[in-house]
Design an enzyme around this catalytic site. Sequence first.
Site: not given
Lengths: 182, 209
Positions: A69, A106
């Site tokens: 993006r 994560e």
Amino acid sequence: MSALKADDPRIPAIQSRIRVVPNFPKPGIMFQDITTLLLDPKVFKDTIDLFVERYKSKNISVVAGIEARGFIFGPPIALAIGAKFVPLRKPKKLPGKVFRQEYDLEYGSDCLEMHVGAVAPGECALVVDDLIATGGTLSAAMNLLERAGAEVLECACVIEIPALKGRERLNGKPVYVLVDSQ
Amino acid sequence: MFAAENGLRGDPRLKAISDALSVVPNFPKPGIMFQDITTLVSNHKVFKHTVDIFVDRYRDMGISVVAGVEARGFIFAPPIALAIGAKFIPLRKPGKLPGSIQMQPKSQFYQVDEIMNLCCPGEVISEAYELEYGNDCLEMHVGAVEQGERALIIDDLVATGGTLSAAIRLLEREGAEVVECACVIGLPEVKGRRLLDGKPLYVLVEPRQ
């Protein structure tokens, strides 16, 4: 930092054009979707203009965009301010010799790559992505540019998720953001 | 059709664009001469020429949608969309568009729109296309285009045309009219061809040797 732009009349429309998609890519995540912003030519243009106005006189010679993006917002900014566009990519996408920077997710880790020779020592760089969350990807991007000898002036994102405190991972490097996440 | 045969013969910008490409042998696998556009977008003047040529061609064609194929199409399509006042639509690999169901192993695919709840924000449609070995998939958000909108599809390079064909099908399924497909580079497979799946194909340069 969004407070500084609170008066700009273009900001409310940008904020309203971001769609929140619940439970994507996994349960519990409220995904900040910029594709609806891109469907409004005026609002997309306003988004780019806000960045261009900020950076056009800063002698930036490199705009680095983070796959994928960041590839949408980076090139229009680069073209408008007279800078080169440098794509920072997922592993094995760039042909030839690359710098490689790992960063933590994560769970597990990921990797960002930049061409050797894409930037020269001493160049002034801007890093662009759609959103800053934990700051892991932006931090990796900055590392790549600094390893090549460039100076990163700032990171620029459309959206910030303040609760994730991404700014703290950037070693004091400033981040310019247009809106907070919803 | 190549730009040189379509009004731009002798245009010095085409040579500059060709010269700005890099060729990387045996990438991503042996025998492939990879056409690398990163050296082009790293040259501001030439990157601007590339966008300008497309913008000059498309600004008066009533195009309201520019669709870019992930990921290198994302570099060229948005500047074109912004300059001609069109919306930009990303056509993405499976599972990337928010609302998409994560795809299972690459060799399988399924029609996402048969599964998604129609009320779900970010509903996605999917088109499969053939690779040399196996299949891949391209996705687009439902509702991104409206019936009858005139659309342009952009990618950095066209080889067999498989990806562009899938892109055409996605846009047509949502009611858009694909006006043209445009790429910076066209491999020999498309030389001499004006059409891809019945749609005009416009290419700036041949591969760099």
